[in-house]
Design an enzyme around this catalytic site. Structure first.
Site, mmCIF file in Angstrom:
data_model
loop_
_atom_site.group_PDB
_atom_site.id
_atom_site.type_symbol
_atom_site.label_atom_id
_atom_site.label_comp_id
_atom_site.label_asym_id
_atom_site.label_seq_id
_atom_site.Cartn_x
_atom_site.Cartn_y
_atom_site.Cartn_z
ATOM 1 N N THR A 4 4.173 -7.163 5.284
ATOM 2 C CA THR A 4 5.285 -6.729 6.433
ATOM 3 C C THR A 4 5.547 -8.093 7.426
ATOM 4 O O THR A 4 6.778 -8.232 7.868
ATOM 5 C CB THR A 4 4.833 -5.736 7.198
ATOM 6 O OG1 THR A 4 3.524 -6.191 8.039
ATOM 7 C CG2 THR A 4 4.616 -4.510 6.502
ATOM 8 N N GLY B 7 0.796 -1.327 -0.014
ATOM 9 C CA GLY B 7 0.198 -0.020 0.004
ATOM 10 C C GLY B 7 0.751 1.340 -0.004
ATOM 11 O O GLY B 7 0.712 2.183 -0.598
ATOM 12 N N THR C 133 11.797 -10.501 9.191
ATOM 13 C CA THR C 133 10.950 -9.730 8.447
ATOM 14 C C THR C 133 11.616 -8.052 8.667
ATOM 15 O O THR C 133 10.958 -7.487 7.627
ATOM 16 C CB THR C 133 9.464 -9.801 9.210
ATOM 17 O OG1 THR C 133 9.626 -9.738 10.639
ATOM 18 C CG2 THR C 133 9.076 -11.066 8.817
ATOM 19 N N GLY D 223 2.205 0.149 13.334
ATOM 20 C CA GLY D 223 1.347 -1.308 13.258
ATOM 21 C C GLY D 223 1.868 -2.242 14.526
ATOM 22 O O GLY D 223 1.073 -2.490 15.384
ATOM 23 N N GLY E 233 8.897 0.449 9.048
ATOM 24 C CA GLY E 233 8.124 0.422 7.711
ATOM 25 C C GLY E 233 8.872 1.277 6.895
ATOM 26 O O GLY E 233 8.928 1.377 5.710
ATOM 27 N N GLU E 234 9.030 2.562 7.498
ATOM 28 C CA GLU E 234 9.256 3.936 6.738
ATOM 29 C C GLU E 234 10.974 4.387 6.652
ATOM 30 O O GLU E 234 11.385 4.986 5.948
ATOM 31 C CB GLU E 234 8.180 4.838 6.940
ATOM 32 C CG GLU E 234 7.136 4.464 6.421
ATOM 33 C CD GLU E 234 5.706 5.145 6.838
ATOM 34 O OE1 GLU E 234 5.263 6.143 6.456
ATOM 35 O OE2 GLU E 234 5.285 4.865 8.067
ATOM 36 N N LEU F 165 11.893 -7.132 16.625
ATOM 37 C CA LEU F 165 11.201 -8.437 17.098
ATOM 38 C C LEU F 165 11.367 -9.324 16.376
ATOM 39 O O LEU F 165 11.204 -10.805 16.967
ATOM 40 C CB LEU F 165 9.708 -7.928 17.256
ATOM 41 C CG LEU F 165 9.382 -6.582 17.806
ATOM 42 C CD1 LEU F 165 7.874 -6.488 17.927
ATOM 43 C CD2 LEU F 165 9.884 -6.685 19.317
HETATM 44 MO MO1 MOS Z 1 2.483 4.964 5.465
HETATM 45 S S1 MOS Z 1 2.964 6.188 4.069
HETATM 46 O O1 MOS Z 1 2.087 5.843 6.719
HETATM 47 O O2 MOS Z 1 1.436 3.952 4.822
#
Ligand code: MOS
Length: 704
Positions: free
Chosen positions: A482, A252, A600, A523, A670-671, A596
């Protein structure tokens, strides 16, 4: 202190690493994804792979003008197609409540705010018939003049109150003008970035059906709780009358973080036809419908003493939004976090143009903002004759510069030092463009820092002890690729003192305990907190079922500045004949709290860095001034990195034990991988060639 996981497929090398700090050893282990087999064997079902009995197919009709009104829609020809069921337009579609997010007010009025806005949707027995119908729908417009061209002096520019994420639109600390005027060394440079597109592998899709008054939607979303709330509000339903399922999601990158027209149109069409309806966005229409990273023009002014101490820092970003809603890419925000300086000014200006609405794309704000700031730091380092790693070390702040808050933890200097050591940085000849050469190729290396805020949101979860000794954990988390299922099961197993195999975990449906979205790198921390709490309570109760809510826990967090940090090092080659730039190797070292699952986690960092490589070298989008269209609308025109573009990328992390985060101890990963990468590559290009190319991507038309 840095775990070497370059050979992660050999799990025996990893399980004894420094990140394995738990009692049972479940958290910190490189556990394989639970749904991995289902995904590679085709067993995993995505939103468009649900085909309820009697399912019909929808195909949308995009506006072919950039601004104006629909005056007539003629569906006669379309309805003559064999298998035609309906053509929905603003004239015959059900009136919905107004959406909080105005991009969802589809088929509600005749206005066309940008090219590609959906003006009709065709529904048929087969997808082929729906597509043929959509092409046969005749739409007449009253066209108005449009403007899609962002310039640094656009008359429509204004200073927004807020930028994305609720950040202040502008901030002043100290007297920037005085400090900058008095600085013995100064640079004043401007960087330009084009729009960029998320393009997840799975296009946005939804399958919707009504069972009496109950709406069921399979939607490709980063958070079905929000989709349920939105659909309930639009269709005037109780949330209990809506179920949204997002069991597997093929990426996404922010574009599925908010509901998109696909799910609203599928639900509208299903109600209109009395049939289940499936709608998958054509790839070429995604740029206009699912958000994009807004273009930015960023001016950086840095003033410093001869020893490199920053006295003045101004980061001023110009960007666009649409006429549908205000979204301001918060590119100047990371400058409020990164470096100490006597005075600073961070300001956004935005113009509402006749363009598709921009939105979140992986590290909104930080990715473009840190590109500019970290290139400017490199330019200053060259100007002062100070090593770029050293310049950053000299401007390390004691507390968060703009707020004065203490950091919960900040290991940027460790990332820089450890990265420099592992990359072989200190053997580098600092002079640009003079040294390493292989035939026609010039070689250079560059560095940049990375940062991303720690975001955590309240969630609920339940944990149940079953008679056979196993456990059932339920939480509406979303796995967007993820490994969320796997990591949450690890968290649960650790708290329950149970083997991983004894934990069953259900995620991906709004009928589960509601949870926050898979966005803002929040998340694992948010859902993990709820799972952790539920499992602890279950264990304390000695059995039964525990259902928890972390709202009060999240609200009780102390006032700390919480951010992940990192350092990215890159080596590039620039072809002096063709201008072609390629990355030869990269290293990212991150400090992101407790890791963790190293398997991944590594994939996330690696994916982020690869996306940063695309931002630096291949990804580029143009809004055609004449038509208002994004020209590079598909993957043939919009170049994401291919395997051959991606060299050996090494990923490492600093063990970081931060007790001011959450019980799980993670900061979110993630970012941050995308954030420092474009600047590291651009700085390496300068080191290789002596040329500053401030506009990305570094394609031969710019570098030649
Ligand atoms: Mo990220 S751009 O907050 O899915």
């Amino acid at each position: 202190d840095v775990s070497d996981i370059s050979n992660v497929s050999d799990t025996s090398n990893v399980s004894s690493g420094s990140n394995t700090a738990s009692a049972t050893g479940v958290v910190g282990r490189p556990v394989e994804r639970r749904e991995g087999r289902a995904k590679v064997t085709g067993g995993a079902r995505y939103a468009a792979e649900h085909t309820p009995p009697g399912c019909a197919y929808a195909w949308p009709v995009p506006a072919t003008v950039a601004r104006g009104r629909v005056v007539r829609v003629d569906g006669t020809e379309a309805m003559a197609v064999t298998g035609a069921l309906a053509v929905l337009t603003h004239e015959n579609a059900e009136r919905l409540n107004r959406a909080d997010d105005a991009i969802l007010d589809v088929l509600q009025n005749p206005r066309v705010p940008h090219r590609g806005w959906y003006v009709a949707v065709a529904v048929a027995e087969t997808i082929e018939a729906a597509r043929a119908m959509a092409e046969a729908v005749r739409v007449e417009y009253e066209e108005e003049p449009h403007d899609v061209v962002l310039t640094p002096d656009h008359p429509g520019l204004y200073r927004p109150e807020e930028a994305n994420g609720g950040a202040a639109g502008g901030r002043e600390r100290g007297d920037f003008d005085r400090e900058y005027g008095a600085a013995p060394h100064a640079i004043d440079v401007t960087y330009t970035l084009t729009p960029l597109h998320n393009h997840p592998m799975e296009p946005h899709a939804a399958t919707a059906l009504w069972e009496g008054g109950h709406l069921i939607a399979y939607d490709s979303s980063q958070g079905s709780t929000t989709v349920r709330q939105t659909l309930a509000a639009l269709f005037d339903l109780d949330e209990g009358q809506v179920t949204v399922v997002s069991e597997h999601v093929g990426g996404g990158f922010g574009s599925k973080g908010t509901p998109r027209p696909n799910v609203v149109l599928a639900a509208l069409a299903a109600r209109h036809t009395g049939r289940p309806v499936k709608l998958s966005l054509p790839r070429r229409e995604m740029p206009a419908i699912v958000g994009h990273r807004a273009p930015t023009i960023q001016r950086l002014r840095l003033g410093a003493r001869a020893d490199g101490t920053l006295t003045a820092l101004a980061h001023e970003a110009v960007t666009h939004t649409s006429t549908v809603k205000e979204f301001v890419e918060q590119a100047a925000v990371p400058a409020r976090v990164m470096y100490a300086s006597t005075a600073s000014r961070t300001q956004h200006r935005v113009a509402a143009l006749d363009v598709p609405s921009p939105s979140w794309m992986r590290a909104p704000g930080e990715a473009p903002g840190m590109y500019a700031l970290e290139c400017a730091m490199d330019e200053l380092a060259v100007e002062l004759g100070i090593d770029p790693v050293e310049l950053r070390l000299r401007n390390e702040p004691e507390t968060e510069p703009d707020t004065g808050k203490p950091f919960s933890s900040r290991h940027l200097t460790d990332c820089l030092r450890e990265g420099a050591r592992r990359f072989g940085w200190h053997e580098r000849d600092p002079r640009p463009g003079v040294r390493r050469r292989e035939g026609d190729l010039l070689l250079g290396t560059g560095v940049a820092s990375a940062t991303y805020p720690v975001i955590v949101a309240p969630s609920t979860a339940s944990a149940e002890a079953l008679p056979d000794g196993t456990f059932h954990v339920r939480v509406n988390a979303t796995d967007i690729g993820t490994g969320a299922r796997t990591v949450l099961a690890q968290v649960a197993a650790e708290q329950l003192g149970a083997p991983l195999e004894a934990v069953r975990i259900d995620i991906g449906s709004s009928d589960l305990p509601s949870a926050s979205l898979a966005g803002g790198s929040s998340g694992t921390a948010s859902w993990g907190w709820a799972v952790h709490k539920a499992c602890r309570e279950l264990r304390a109760a000695g059995g039964g079922i525990a259902t928890v809510d972390t709202t009060s826990d999240v609200q009780a967090q102390e006032e700390y500045a919480r951010h992940a940090f990192g350092a990215v090092f890159a080596e590039v080659q620039a072809d002096t004949v063709t201008g072609w730039v390629r990355v030869r190797r990269m290293l990212g070292v991150f400090a992101a709290g407790r890791i963790l699952n190293p398997r991944t986690a590594r994939s996330q960092f690696l994916g982020g860095m690869t996306m940063g490589l695309g931002m630096a070298l291949t990804e580029h989008s143009t809004l055609d001034p004449a038509t208002g269209r994004f020209i590079e609308a598909d993957l043939a025109g919009y170049h994401v990195p291919a395997c051959a573009d991606v060299p050996d990328i090494a990923v490492d992390w600093i063990h970081e034990d931060d007790r001011y985060l959450n019980p799980v101890g993670g900061k979110g990963i993630g970012e941050i991988g995308i954030v420092g990468t474009p600047a590291a590559i651009a700085n390496a290009f300068h080191h290789a060639t002596g040329l500053r190319c401030r506009d990305l991507p570094l394609t031969p038309d710019r570098t030649g």
